[in-house]
Design an enzyme around this catalytic site. Structure first.
Site, short mmCIF file in Angstrom:
data_model
loop_
_atom_site.label_atom_id
_atom_site.label_comp_id
_atom_site.label_asym_id
_atom_site.label_seq_id
_atom_site.Cartn_x
_atom_site.Cartn_y
_atom_site.Cartn_z
N SER A 157 -7.33 2.27 -3.08
CA SER A 157 -7.53 2.37 -1.46
C SER A 157 -8.52 3.14 -1.00
O SER A 157 -8.63 4.39 -1.55
CB SER A 157 -6.29 2.31 -0.92
N TYR A 183 0.61 8.39 0.97
CA TYR A 183 -0.18 7.13 0.41
C TYR A 183 -1.52 7.60 0.00
O TYR A 183 -2.00 7.23 -1.14
CB TYR A 183 -0.17 6.04 1.61
#
Length: 313
Positions: A157, A183
């Site tokens: 990501s 994350y």
């Protein structure tokens, strides 16, 4: 040399695999029952591959498999249980696998969730997004080697720019838990994994690349407010000259890395919008690859810690 392709942010998974025959190829897609995993699996099955959906919710996986078979005419789409946050589940999946594996798509993940820990005491995002996939790939290494020219695709990501891997506190035991930092760390780990797989397993004919799929509205945003969060994300992407993607567009880069002849023997790189990413310029939050995600020393260090964590032999 930077890898570029004829495809871009608007390309779909079906478009990037068009003309490629995957008959006889066996592919595992983790998280294949939702989001871009569904469209990744659909495109691969549409090109003739035998596709295994490795999922937590087997009933949901069965519904998706039936739909993919209906839309592609490919009856070789099956479902197997896999919970990446549970090492016993990963080991059971590995033990049940027989024969070669041509492509492993590490697609499943969780994002910016409240603080949770696995039974091993691991922070959930690192456990699911990295350590579970690490254990899966490690367990399937012989199957990948047996395929000849196998590929491992790691869905990362743009959030990897939020955090390097914090080696002295991987699981937020000494620092306050922050969902986005956790994350970001896990997504950096995905890229470092691709770097090290390529370095360590190249003699087995195995290469790995990582990717940013784009901004796509899926169940991944369930901890962030869903539609409200995606409206904010759309504005961030707009300021960067980009748009949100459909799931079919979001799956395109994964499918490209899994199948394109342009990626033959290419590994250890990070892609976005179907092309190798440029270095992160320190300003944008939605594009570019951070230097810390491609750092070979960090990749080796993470590999060693990951082996120790899962008890790899």
């Amino acid at each position: 040399m930077r890898i570029t392709t004829p495809f871009d942010a608007t390309s779909t998974a079906a478009e990037v695999v068009r003309g490629i025959d995957l008959s006889g190829k066996r592919i595992v897609v983790t998280g294949g029952a939702s989001g871009i995993g569904v469209e990744t699996a659909r495109a691969l099955a549409g090109a003739g591959a035998e596709v295994v959906l490795a999922v937590r919710d087997v009933a949901a996986g069965a519904r998706v498999a039936a739909d993919i078979t209906r839309t592609t005419g490919n009856g070789r789409v099956t479902v197997r249980p896999l919970d990446l946050a549970d090492l016993a589940s990963v080991r059971a999946f590995v033990a049940a696998w027989a024969g070669p594996l041509h492509v492993l798509v590490n697609n499943a993940g969780v994002m910016a969730c409240p603080e949770q820990r696995t039974r091993d005491g691991w922070e959930l995002q690192l456990a699911t997004n990295h350590l579970g996939h690490f254990a899966l790939a490690d367990g399937l290494r012989r199957a990948l080697a047996a395929a000849g020219g196998a590929r491992v695709v790691s869905v990362s990501s743009c959030a990897h720019v939020r955090s390097p891997v914090v080696f002295d506190d991987l699981h937020f035991e000494r620092r306050p838990y922050e969902p986005w930092s956790a994350y970001g760390q896990s997504k950096t780990a995905n890229v470092l994994f691709a770097v090290e797989v390529t370095a360590r397993w190249r003699d087995d004919g195995i290469t790995s690349n990582a990717l940013m799929p784009g901004g796509i509205a899926t169940n991944l945003q369930r901890h962030l407010g869903g539609a409200t969060y995606m409206a904010q994300a759309a504005e961030r992407f707009r300021k960067a000259g980009r748009s949100l993607k459909t799931p079919e567009q979001g799956a395109a880069t994964s499918v490209l890395l899994a199948t394109s002849p342009l990626l033959e023997c290419v590994g250890g790189r990070y892609f976005e919008d179907c092309n190798e990413a440029l270095p992160h310029d320190g300003t944008s939050t939605v594009d570019g690859v951070a230097a810390w995600a491609l750092d070979r020393e960090a990749a080796g260090r993470l590999w060693t810690l990951s082996e120790r964590a899962i008890g790899a032999r």
